[in-house]
Design an enzyme around this catalytic site. Structure first.
Site, PDB file in Angstrom:
ATOM      1  N   SER A   1      47.701  59.122  30.682  1.00 41.57           N
ATOM      2  CA  SER A   1      49.059  59.595  30.529  1.00 41.57           C
ATOM      3  C   SER A   1      49.904  59.314  31.967  1.00 41.57           C
ATOM      4  O   SER A   1      49.424  58.906  32.901  1.00 41.57           O
ATOM      5  CB  SER A   1      49.212  61.208  30.428  1.00 41.57           C
ATOM      6  OG  SER A   1      48.958  61.630  31.853  1.00 41.57           O
TER       7      SER A   1
ATOM      8  N   THR B   1      44.739  57.983  33.673  1.00 48.44           N
ATOM      9  CA  THR B   1      44.192  56.641  32.685  1.00 48.44           C
ATOM     10  C   THR B   1      45.006  57.067  31.153  1.00 48.44           C
ATOM     11  O   THR B   1      45.135  55.992  30.376  1.00 48.44           O
ATOM     12  CB  THR B   1      42.554  57.035  32.425  1.00 48.44           C
ATOM     13  OG1 THR B   1      42.064  57.233  33.896  1.00 48.44           O
ATOM     14  CG2 THR B   1      41.967  55.625  31.914  1.00 48.44           C
TER      15      THR B   1
ATOM     16  N   VAL C   1      53.281  60.791  33.977  1.00 45.78           N
ATOM     17  CA  VAL C   1      54.246  61.808  33.846  1.00 45.78           C
ATOM     18  C   VAL C   1      55.606  61.426  34.704  1.00 45.78           C
ATOM     19  O   VAL C   1      55.450  60.979  35.803  1.00 45.78           O
ATOM     20  CB  VAL C   1      53.615  63.052  34.633  1.00 45.78           C
ATOM     21  CG1 VAL C   1      54.442  64.352  34.791  1.00 45.78           C
ATOM     22  CG2 VAL C   1      52.505  63.436  33.793  1.00 45.78           C
TER      23      VAL C   1
ATOM     24  N   ASP D   1      38.765  71.251  32.365  1.00 51.25           N
ATOM     25  CA  ASP D   1      39.216  70.388  33.352  1.00 51.25           C
ATOM     26  C   ASP D   1      40.009  71.119  34.426  1.00 51.25           C
ATOM     27  O   ASP D   1      40.950  70.583  35.189  1.00 51.25           O
ATOM     28  CB  ASP D   1      39.894  69.100  32.897  1.00 51.25           C
ATOM     29  CG  ASP D   1      39.695  67.993  33.669  1.00 51.25           C
ATOM     30  OD1 ASP D   1      39.066  67.787  34.660  1.00 51.25           O
ATOM     31  OD2 ASP D   1      40.617  66.955  33.640  1.00 51.25           O
TER      32      ASP D   1
ATOM     33  N   LYS E   1      55.598  64.163  29.970  1.00 51.72           N
ATOM     34  CA  LYS E   1      54.226  63.418  30.029  1.00 51.72           C
ATOM     35  C   LYS E   1      53.835  62.719  28.913  1.00 51.72           C
ATOM     36  O   LYS E   1      53.977  63.065  27.733  1.00 51.72           O
ATOM     37  CB  LYS E   1      53.182  64.827  29.965  1.00 51.72           C
ATOM     38  CG  LYS E   1      51.703  64.156  29.982  1.00 51.72           C
ATOM     39  CD  LYS E   1      50.776  65.375  30.216  1.00 51.72           C
ATOM     40  CE  LYS E   1      49.443  64.647  30.118  1.00 51.72           C
ATOM     41  NZ  LYS E   1      48.268  65.930  30.422  1.00 51.72           N
TER      42      LYS E   1
HETATM   43  P1  ADP Z   1      46.511  63.589  33.166  1.00 49.93           P
HETATM   44  O1  ADP Z   1      45.973  63.970  31.932  1.00 49.93           O
HETATM   45  O2  ADP Z   1      46.959  62.174  33.136  1.00 49.93           O
HETATM   46  O3  ADP Z   1      45.598  63.969  34.313  1.00 49.93           O
HETATM   47  P2  ADP Z   1      48.355  65.672  33.921  1.00 49.93           P
HETATM   48  O4  ADP Z   1      48.960  66.529  32.912  1.00 49.93           O
HETATM   49  O5  ADP Z   1      47.190  66.322  34.530  1.00 49.93           O
HETATM   50  O6  ADP Z   1      48.009  64.419  33.221  1.00 49.93           O
HETATM   51  O7  ADP Z   1      49.333  65.118  34.883  1.00 49.93           O
HETATM   52  C1  ADP Z   1      49.255  64.272  35.982  1.00 49.93           C
HETATM   53  C2  ADP Z   1      49.933  64.691  37.367  1.00 49.93           C
HETATM   54  O8  ADP Z   1      51.250  64.825  36.769  1.00 49.93           O
HETATM   55  C3  ADP Z   1      49.471  66.055  37.784  1.00 49.93           C
HETATM   56  O9  ADP Z   1      48.489  65.950  38.528  1.00 49.93           O
HETATM   57  C4  ADP Z   1      50.746  66.413  38.589  1.00 49.93           C
HETATM   58  O10 ADP Z   1      50.615  65.872  39.856  1.00 49.93           O
HETATM   59  C5  ADP Z   1      51.873  65.557  37.739  1.00 49.93           C
HETATM   60  N1  ADP Z   1      52.531  66.606  36.686  1.00 49.93           N
HETATM   61  C6  ADP Z   1      51.932  67.007  35.757  1.00 49.93           C
HETATM   62  N2  ADP Z   1      52.806  68.037  34.856  1.00 49.93           N
HETATM   63  C7  ADP Z   1      54.126  68.115  35.832  1.00 49.93           C
HETATM   64  C8  ADP Z   1      55.211  68.943  35.744  1.00 49.93           C
HETATM   65  N3  ADP Z   1      55.254  69.576  34.928  1.00 49.93           N
HETATM   66  N4  ADP Z   1      55.867  69.076  36.892  1.00 49.93           N
HETATM   67  C9  ADP Z   1      55.653  68.013  37.842  1.00 49.93           C
HETATM   68  N5  ADP Z   1      54.497  67.246  37.943  1.00 49.93           N
HETATM   69  C10 ADP Z   1      53.874  67.199  37.107  1.00 49.93           C
HETATM   70 MG    MG Z   2      45.127  65.733  35.015  1.00 48.67          MG
END
Ligand code: ADP
Ligand code: MG
Length: 421
Positions: free
Chosen positions: A150, A148, A152, A261, A167
């Site tokens: 972000s 919601t 990535v 979280d 991100k």
């Molecule tokens: P959000 O706040 O939207 O949950 P996250 O930081 O958890 O954001 O990232 C969402 C998803 O993106 C993660 O669950 C993962 O699958 C993927 N992701 C995040 N960071 C990375 C990374 N450094 N490399 C690869 N995939 C990533």
């Molecule tokens: Mg997350």
């Protein structure tokens, strides 16, 4: 309200939302990261750390579903039950950030290479050491995550050819609180430096569009995906991942940061099986003697500690340890341990598994007894997880103690875990 619902709701013990995955080959090997000294963490003034104060109102990153809205919130996909809001601790903020509405005049102003709208909201200390980069210097290759708040992307750095994760943090530029929200994630990440914590490698901005991208090493997978690909991990794998998770958590807690979280999709895995805690979008600073109340509307519902569900606002490291316990059980079974659909059902599931709390619990934690369950349960963790190796049940029982004081610390969990090897 919760009390009303607690009394009137029929507690559904519905089946897990995630279907049990078919047995598949076990995931990649688990490699333990070597501990590194945190030499690069700069001391940051207390007042500066308290920039996180006052993130209230419209700054909610993930609007909390109402437990009594009857919307059925909490059913369906992976992350639907996520709940979070900023801490209502806007009092005594002696040095509030100089946030303000972003005007058109800010569009092309740069300060030390950063867009002015960013330096207006993030201290120079936090940006020091980061090279300002333009979003244009990356080629987006693929979207790898969407939430919601972000998106990535897998991307290539045009200068170096390196594959990174970008991100893109969503925020509303017309709402300064929302900008400060994004600022906290960056400030927290800048304080952390540990092999089991995803490191912020850089920041890229798109000046005209007020977009900000957090740059990370690209990670091969995350623990949620690893778990869903296997029918359950082996005990050595679970121990190895738990060791890394607890090491990373210890580092955060030692620096006064609660993640708030912890769950599989926020635990990233590199191709060597090194686990790194990511997504600090809900993290906050805490102190053993909190001056300001913290919001209890944090942590994805299935991983949320009982004291949060019962309204505690002076919680501590125990909330992350509880989540770690839920993740540990999920690694063994391949299924979420307590997939509640509402806060009330979540509490009920907790009491059914861990037993109903004692008199002392309510008194000690100063929690309202109105949330007492209608009947009492004996702890059934051992029975529910009887296939688990007994050597792991001990650590699990500690992490899932109703009283947060019994969960100890990540360091203690590590010691227990090592002793049982
Ligand atoms: P959000 O706040 O939207 O949950 P996250 O930081 O958890 O954001 O990232 C969402 C998803 O993106 C993660 O669950 C993962 O699958 C993927 N992701 C995040 N960071 C990375 C990374 N450094 N490399 C690869 N995939 C990533
Ligand atoms: Mg997350």
């Amino acid at each position: 309200m919760l009390r009303h619902i607690y009394r009137s709701s029929s507690f559904s013990s519905s089946s897990h939302r995630k279907p049990k995955p078919k047995p598949k080959p076990l995931p990649m090997g688990c490699v333990q990261a070597k501990p590194e000294m945190n030499g690069s963490t700069r001391p940051v003034g207390l007042e500066r750390l308290k920039l996180d104060n006052g993130y209230v109102g419209n700054a909610q990153r993930r609007p909390p579903p109402s437990v009594d809205d009857g919307s059925g919130n909490g059913t369906g996909g992976e992350d639907h039950s996520e709940v979070a809001e900023r801490d209502n601790n806007n009092n005594n903020n002696k040095h509030p950030p100089s946030s303000r509405r972003i005007s058109a005049a800010d569009d092309d102003e740069l300060v030390d290479g950063w867009p002015k709208w960013l330096t207006d909201n993030i201290s120079k200390d936090v940006l020091a050491g980061l090279v300002p980069k333009s979003a244009d210097s990356y080629d987006k290759l693929d979207k790898v995550g969407e939430g919601t708040y972000s998106n990535v992307y897998k991307a290539r750095d045009r200068d170096t050819g390196k594959i990174v994760a970008l991100k893109k943090v969503r925020f509303d530029t017309s709402e300064p609180e929302s900008v400060k929200f994004m600022a906290r994630e960056i400030m927290v990440l800048r304080k952390l430096d540990h092999p089991n914590v995803l490191k912020l490698e850089g920041l890229a901005t798109s000046r005209m569009q007020y977009s900000i991208y957090l740059v990370f090493d690209f990670m091969h997978s995350d623990l949620a995906k690893v778990i869903s690909k296997a029918a359950g991990l082996t005990e050595p794998q679970v121990k190895c991942y738990m060791h890394q998770l607890l090491s990373g958590l210890q580092h955060c807690h030692d620096r006064g940061i609660l993640h708030r979280d912890i769950k599989g999709s926020n635990l990233l895995m590199d191709k060597n099986g090194v686990l790194k805690i990511g997504d600090f979008g809900l993290a906050n600073y805490y102190s053993p003697k909190p001056k300001h109340p913290l919001t209890n509307r944090v942590v994805t519902l299935w991983y949320r500690a009982p004291e949060l569900l019962l309204g505690s606002t002076d919680y501590g490291v125990g909330i992350d340890l509880w989540s770690a316990g839920c993740v540990m059980a999920e690694m063994f079974t391949g299924r979420p341990l307590m997939p509640g659909r509402t806060e009330v059902e979540q509490l009920h599931r907790i009491f059914k598994l861990c037993g109903t709390p004692s008199e002392e619990y309510w008194k000690k934690l100063k929690l309202s007894t109105t949330f007492r369950p209608p009947r009492s349960y004996k702890p059934s963790l051992q029975e529910a997880l009887k296939d688990l190796p007994s050597s792991s049940l001990g650590l699990l029982g500690t992490l899932l103690a109703l009283d947060p004081a019994y969960r100890g610390s990540a360091a203690l969990g590590l010691k227990n875990e090592v002793r049982r090897k």
